[in-house]
Design an enzyme around this catalytic site. Sequence first.
Site, short mmCIF file in Angstrom:
data_model
loop_
_atom_site.label_atom_id
_atom_site.label_comp_id
_atom_site.label_asym_id
_atom_site.label_seq_id
_atom_site.Cartn_x
_atom_site.Cartn_y
_atom_site.Cartn_z
N HIS A 11 0.83 -1.20 0.00
CA HIS A 11 0.00 0.00 0.00
C HIS A 11 0.87 1.26 0.00
O HIS A 11 0.53 2.25 -0.65
CB HIS A 11 -0.92 0.01 1.22
CG HIS A 11 -1.93 -1.09 1.21
ND1 HIS A 11 -3.27 -0.87 1.02
CD2 HIS A 11 -1.80 -2.43 1.36
CE1 HIS A 11 -3.93 -2.02 1.06
NE2 HIS A 11 -3.05 -2.98 1.27
N ASP A 62 -5.82 5.83 2.04
CA ASP A 62 -6.00 4.46 1.57
C ASP A 62 -7.45 4.03 1.76
O ASP A 62 -8.10 4.41 2.73
CB ASP A 62 -5.07 3.53 2.35
CG ASP A 62 -4.94 2.16 1.71
OD1 ASP A 62 -5.92 1.39 1.79
OD2 ASP A 62 -3.89 1.85 1.14
#
Length: 485
Positions: free
Chosen positions: A19, A121
């Site tokens: 990520h 995110d």
Amino acid sequence: MEKTGVPHVIFLPFPAQGHIKPMLNLAEILSHAGFQATFVNTEHNHHRILHNTDIHDRFPKFQFKSIPDGFPSDHLRSDLLYIRDFFRSCRVAFKPALRELLISLKEEKEPCQPPTCMIADGIMCFAIDVAEEFEISTIFFRTFSAHCLWTYFHLSKLIEEGEVPFQDENLDKPILCIPGLENVLRRRDLPGFCRTENADDPILQFFIKETSALTRGTGLILNTMNEIEGLMITRLGSFFNKVYAIGPLHALKSRINENSSSSSTSSDGILWKEDKKCLKWLDSKPSRSVLYVSFGSLINLSGEQILELLHGLVNSEKSFLWVIRPDLIVGDATIGDILKEQETGRLERGLIVSWAPQEEVLLHPAIGGFLTHSGWNSTLESIVAGVPMICWPQMADQQVNSRCVSEIWKIGFDMKDTCDRSIVEKLVRELMDNNREEMMESANKLARLARDSIEEDGSSCINLEKLIQDIKSMSSSLTQVHISG
């Protein structure tokens, strides 16, 4: 207030390499548009990054901030149990820490403007609660494929239709209740957490809630491209006012850096130290003769699984470059113990490293195939490089990705739910020999589409410009508020 309208973007990645890497690429791309960037890591990952690289030299336009993740300093933070624990506890520790960070950034005189917006995110959706307190817009960045996100939006429907939990052990039963994927997905191709015995499973429910919360954002960023996922991106438009498909980010970043005469930096070695000696080893190998093997930064394997994979690779009689992280193997076995059981001569074709510069490896002419866990970063990097894949997915989005590779894009084989030396040997030979021309033709076609998407008139560049202009509009609106105030 004398502050100008220069956009200041806060980047909040989920604390895992898969990520952080695309979020760093996105931050670097937007910094080329003149934006100020504040990149927020957990304290643990911030220290890891400082240990492995000089981030201020590699990313001179960023300011890096860190906040606690709520776990004790001696917590390993290196396995799937940590990720599951983080899902449950992130709001408790992160919310107040993020709030304090935004207060400090708002009060700073130099060097940055007040925050314009936050790019968070897609599994850190609690961030929008904090951002709204400060009247900051939130754009969510979901770091996997459009096909997978579309599947996530139908998790509740899977439960309603009685597809999840599974009613029997037939993993090849087709899934028919996800529009557009009726003839594609089977039970075994659903995200890994769908293999639960309880519809109220906390992880399953976590992803249902996080996916629904995405729609509260100003827009959605995806690391993909219209050229290969256009139909799914269009379908996702029914949930979002704006969808910015701007991938492959690592390739787009490289092209922008080339055009701006900036040095291009890979984010492969952010949390792990790269062993670049493997590139010299590849230089000594014939074209398309080496299989690259890597299962990402989170997956753990047993000694028995490693042994089956190793036997399959050796028996295929193909050269291989295998990334085995220090924490990859669970249990008492070590890679040294496993290798001792092999005849030295049988291992001469292989090279094992602890971490590799994957983007460079996949682009190396000696690489002819990729045995992968099917994480989305790895899948995209393989697509850009034109390298066909053998997919061995283990968790989360990887099951969906591997099905797309084998059944939709036709650029590899799906080996999910098996770890048998004879199957590994067979598929390596199939990929590197028997189906070589057919696979390479499909892989090269997809690589061309990926490259086209990041050209100036390509879909990803056009969508990037829309994103840039929309963030600038947010900055202008904030400036007007401050002036009128």
